[in-house]
Design an enzyme around this catalytic site. Structure first.
Site, PDB file in Angstrom:
ATOM      1  CB  SER A   1      19.492   6.017  -2.140  1.00  0.00           C
ATOM      2  OG  SER A   1      18.648   5.779  -3.241  1.00  0.00           O
TER       3      SER A   1
HETATM    4  N1  SAM Z   1      14.840   8.564  -4.227  1.00  0.00           N
HETATM    5  C1  SAM Z   1      14.210   7.575  -3.383  1.00  0.00           C
HETATM    6  C2  SAM Z   1      14.239   7.971  -1.916  1.00  0.00           C
HETATM    7  O1  SAM Z   1      14.792   9.028  -1.603  1.00  0.00           O
HETATM    8  O2  SAM Z   1      13.676   7.223  -1.121  1.00  0.00           O
HETATM    9  C3  SAM Z   1      14.762   6.193  -3.599  1.00  0.00           C
HETATM   10  C4  SAM Z   1      14.380   5.681  -4.921  1.00  0.00           C
HETATM   11  S1  SAM Z   1      14.283   3.923  -5.073  1.00  0.00           S
HETATM   12  C5  SAM Z   1      15.980   3.488  -5.067  1.00  0.00           C
HETATM   13  C6  SAM Z   1      13.782   3.854  -6.802  1.00  0.00           C
HETATM   14  C7  SAM Z   1      12.354   4.249  -7.037  1.00  0.00           C
HETATM   15  O3  SAM Z   1      12.176   4.435  -8.446  1.00  0.00           O
HETATM   16  C8  SAM Z   1      11.336   3.213  -6.606  1.00  0.00           C
HETATM   17  O4  SAM Z   1      10.408   3.768  -5.735  1.00  0.00           O
HETATM   18  C9  SAM Z   1      10.679   2.802  -7.936  1.00  0.00           C
HETATM   19  O5  SAM Z   1       9.314   2.460  -7.804  1.00  0.00           O
HETATM   20  C10 SAM Z   1      10.871   4.055  -8.765  1.00  0.00           C
HETATM   21  N2  SAM Z   1      10.777   3.884 -10.218  1.00  0.00           N
HETATM   22  C11 SAM Z   1      11.242   2.868 -10.973  1.00  0.00           C
HETATM   23  N3  SAM Z   1      10.970   3.093 -12.278  1.00  0.00           N
HETATM   24  C12 SAM Z   1      10.329   4.293 -12.333  1.00  0.00           C
HETATM   25  C13 SAM Z   1       9.785   5.079 -13.401  1.00  0.00           C
HETATM   26  N4  SAM Z   1       9.848   4.692 -14.681  1.00  0.00           N
HETATM   27  N5  SAM Z   1       9.203   6.251 -13.092  1.00  0.00           N
HETATM   28  C14 SAM Z   1       9.106   6.672 -11.806  1.00  0.00           C
HETATM   29  N6  SAM Z   1       9.585   5.963 -10.768  1.00  0.00           N
HETATM   30  C15 SAM Z   1      10.200   4.796 -11.020  1.00  0.00           C
END
Ligand code: SAM
Length: 204
Positions: free
Chosen positions: A52
């Site tokens: 992000s």
């Molecule tokens: N917080 C992260 C960072 O600091 O790099 C960025 C997060 S990225 C915008 C969103 C993440 O959420 C992705 O890696 C995706 O695979 C994960 N994601 C999506 N649905 C999810 C779920 N139900 N449970 C866990 N992770 C999930």
């Protein structure tokens, strides 16, 4: 980054600003994009996901109002950057990622940085992480069509859930505070995240 992107836009929590100064963001960005690690934007990581924008990390973290003794759950580990920032501000961070390859890479990064108060768990974070509940703070870093009920259930009384809620194109950054069996909901502003995929999120 901290002065021009965070303080200039109104992030005031000194502890959040210090944590963002302390965590080396370039270590969480793939080599191909490393020279842009401190730019004012999200960047691609593996598996078509993103790390992000720095401001978004700071804004969501500030909304949790952490004081240092909390157990926090993050849903959406991605690169592990947000978890590293949270680890400087809370007692312990559990962070869930549904894509095993990303979880493994984040685990290694956090370990290599000597962060011992964060644990990466592979699974569907829309279900929360019951075995370590309740949490003083829960932060969801992917966009959800609605508020997953398990996450509210797994908050302590007085705890806060910070989550982007809306369509797959745009969401409202929403803060839900638990007060007994009631909740208080506040909408903080619009944001755009990759989809939260899971039982209480979007379908695959
Ligand atoms: N917080 C992260 C960072 O600091 O790099 C960025 C997060 S990225 C915008 C969103 C993440 O959420 C992705 O890696 C995706 O695979 C994960 N994601 C999506 N649905 C999810 C779920 N139900 N449970 C866990 N992770 C999930």
């Amino acid at each position: 980054m901290v002065e021009r992107q965070l303080e200039a836009r109104g992030i005031k929590d000194r502890r959040v600003l210090d944590a963002m100064r302390e965590v080396p963001r370039h270590l969480f960005v793939p080599a191909a994009h490393r020279e842009r690690a401190y730019d004012d934007c999200p960047l691609p990581i593996d598996e078509r996901q993103t790390i992000s924008q720095p401001y978004m990390v700071a804004w969501m973290t500030e909304l949790l109002r952490l004081e240092g003794e909390e157990t926090v759950l993050e849903v959406g580990t991605g690169s592990g950057y947000q978890a590293a920032v949270l680890s400087k501000l809370a007692r312990f961070v559990f962070t869930m990622e549904r894509i095993p390859l990303l979880a493994e890479a984040a685990k290694k990064r956090l370990r290599d940085m000597g962060i011992e108060n964060a644990e990466v768990v592979v699974g569907d974070g829309t279900e929360g992480l019951l075995e370590h509940a309740p949490y003083e703070g829960i932060i969801v870093t992917a966009g959800s069509p609605s508020v997953p009920p398990r996450l509210v259930e797994q908050l302590v009384d007085g705890g806060r859930l910070v989550i982007p809620v809306g369509s797959s194109a745009v969401q409202m950054l929403t803060v839900i505070e638990k007060r007994g069996d009631k909740t208080i909901t506040r909408e903080e502003g619009s944001c755009v995240f990759v989809p939260l995929v899971g039982r209480y999120g979007w379908e695959r």
